[in-house]
Design an enzyme around this catalytic site. Structure first.
Site, PDB file in Angstrom:
ATOM      1  N   GLY A  52       0.546  -1.136   0.593  1.00 39.19           N
ATOM      2  CA  GLY A  52       0.337  -0.729  -0.064  1.00 39.19           C
ATOM      3  C   GLY A  52       0.880   1.069   0.105  1.00 39.19           C
ATOM      4  CG  ASP A 111      -8.434   0.098   9.596  1.00 38.98           C
ATOM      5  OD1 ASP A 111      -8.936   1.223   9.061  1.00 38.98           O
ATOM      6  OD2 ASP A 111      -9.159  -0.630   9.581  1.00 38.98           O
ATOM      7  CG  PHE A 160     -12.308   0.667   1.783  1.00 38.43           C
ATOM      8  CD1 PHE A 160     -12.331  -0.439   2.910  1.00 38.43           C
ATOM      9  CD2 PHE A 160     -12.054   0.436   1.167  1.00 38.43           C
ATOM     10  CE1 PHE A 160     -10.774  -1.266   2.546  1.00 38.43           C
ATOM     11  CE2 PHE A 160     -10.870  -0.298   0.467  1.00 38.43           C
ATOM     12  CZ  PHE A 160     -10.065  -0.946   1.371  1.00 38.43           C
TER      13      PHE A 160
HETATM   14  P1  IMP Z   1      -4.268  -2.338  10.006  1.00 40.51           P
HETATM   15  O1  IMP Z   1      -4.130  -0.446  10.750  1.00 40.51           O
HETATM   16  O2  IMP Z   1      -3.812  -3.195  10.611  1.00 40.51           O
HETATM   17  O3  IMP Z   1      -6.194  -2.621  10.187  1.00 40.51           O
HETATM   18  O4  IMP Z   1      -4.212  -2.418   8.285  1.00 40.51           O
HETATM   19  C1  IMP Z   1      -4.045  -1.048   7.592  1.00 40.51           C
HETATM   20  C2  IMP Z   1      -3.789  -1.953   6.157  1.00 40.51           C
HETATM   21  O5  IMP Z   1      -5.221  -2.431   5.842  1.00 40.51           O
HETATM   22  C3  IMP Z   1      -3.658  -0.722   5.575  1.00 40.51           C
HETATM   23  O6  IMP Z   1      -1.919  -1.148   5.560  1.00 40.51           O
HETATM   24  C4  IMP Z   1      -4.253  -1.019   4.408  1.00 40.51           C
HETATM   25  O7  IMP Z   1      -3.954  -1.825   3.748  1.00 40.51           O
HETATM   26  C5  IMP Z   1      -5.436  -1.571   4.793  1.00 40.51           C
HETATM   27  N1  IMP Z   1      -6.794  -0.683   4.734  1.00 40.51           N
HETATM   28  C6  IMP Z   1      -7.039  -0.121   6.039  1.00 40.51           C
HETATM   29  N2  IMP Z   1      -8.276   0.848   5.489  1.00 40.51           N
HETATM   30  C7  IMP Z   1      -8.163   0.752   4.399  1.00 40.51           C
HETATM   31  C8  IMP Z   1      -9.230   1.843   3.192  1.00 40.51           C
HETATM   32  O8  IMP Z   1      -9.560   2.033   3.542  1.00 40.51           O
HETATM   33  N3  IMP Z   1      -8.736   1.701   1.757  1.00 40.51           N
HETATM   34  C9  IMP Z   1      -7.742   0.502   1.320  1.00 40.51           C
HETATM   35  N4  IMP Z   1      -6.668  -0.295   1.640  1.00 40.51           N
HETATM   36  C10 IMP Z   1      -7.152  -0.306   4.147  1.00 40.51           C
HETATM   37 MG    MG Z   2      -1.111  -1.771   3.765  1.00 41.73          MG
END
Ligand code: IMP
Ligand code: MG
Length: 185
Positions: A52, A111, A160
């Protein structure tokens, strides 16, 4: 490979532009200056977690006006329910020894914070000279673990989003702006 939709439906899923190319450019310029000013003369390693953050990494490193190295990692974390196990499997590792660097993790979006928290713990255990986090986007309302970036470019609501490296089913990473994704149209 993800399902190839018609170009029309691909376009219809882009609900609205949330952050323009120009706004991203301005914010990156500012973040690049902040990093350059505070790390001048110190060995910097920018670490991004694939996939990402690859677009953000490419633009941020070019906004940094002092010497720096870049590195990439691929990580998978394991969770039971909403709790981070703290177990992170590295499927591709850095080739630098972080103990020689001031490490800056370059993330696309925070996130729940679980993956970043696990990667930060893992890197911290390798004794970098210092460790900071810069994130393009933050969705604080979704947080499950207590982690905060040192530099956040944009704080957004619980939407999202796609584009500028961020995907939905591996698509839309190539959009030059950040947009809200709309399902089923
Ligand atoms: P978390 O913080 O471990 O839940 O995961 C974060 C990862 O989830 C990010 O690095 C993104 O790859 C993916 N992610 C979270 N929210 C979004 C979004 O709104 N769009 C696209 N990818 C997202
Ligand atoms: Mg990511």
């Amino acid at each position: 490979m993800s399902e190839i939709k018609s170009v029309e439906s691909w376009r219809n899923n882009i609900k609205r532009v949330l952050i323009t190319e120009e706004e991203i450019k301005e914010a990156i310029k500012k973040a690049g200056k902040e990093i350059s000013d505070s790390y001048d003369g110190r060995p910097i390693l920018l670490v991004s977690i694939l996939k990402g953050a690859f677009v953000f990494m490419a633009d941020l490193c070019r906004a940094i006006t002092v010497p720096c190295e870049i590195g990439f990692m691929c990580a998978k974390s394991y969770y039971s329910g909403t709790v981070s196990s703290g177990i992170v499997q590295i499927t591709m590792d850095l080739d630098q020894d972080v103990s020689n660097y001031h490490v800056i993790i370059v993330e696309d979006i925070i996130d729940t914070g679980r993956t970043l928290n696990d990667v930060a713990d893992l890197l911290r255990a390798r004794n970098p000279l210092s460790l900071r986090i810069v994130t393009l986007l933050d969705k604080p309302s979704r947080r499950l673990v207590d982690i905060k970036a040192d530099i956040t470019l944009f704080t957004i609501e619980d939407l999202f989003v796609i584009g500028y490296g961020l995907d939905c089913g591996e698509m839309y990473r190539n959009l030059p702006y950040i947009a809200e994704f709309e399902e089923n149209k």
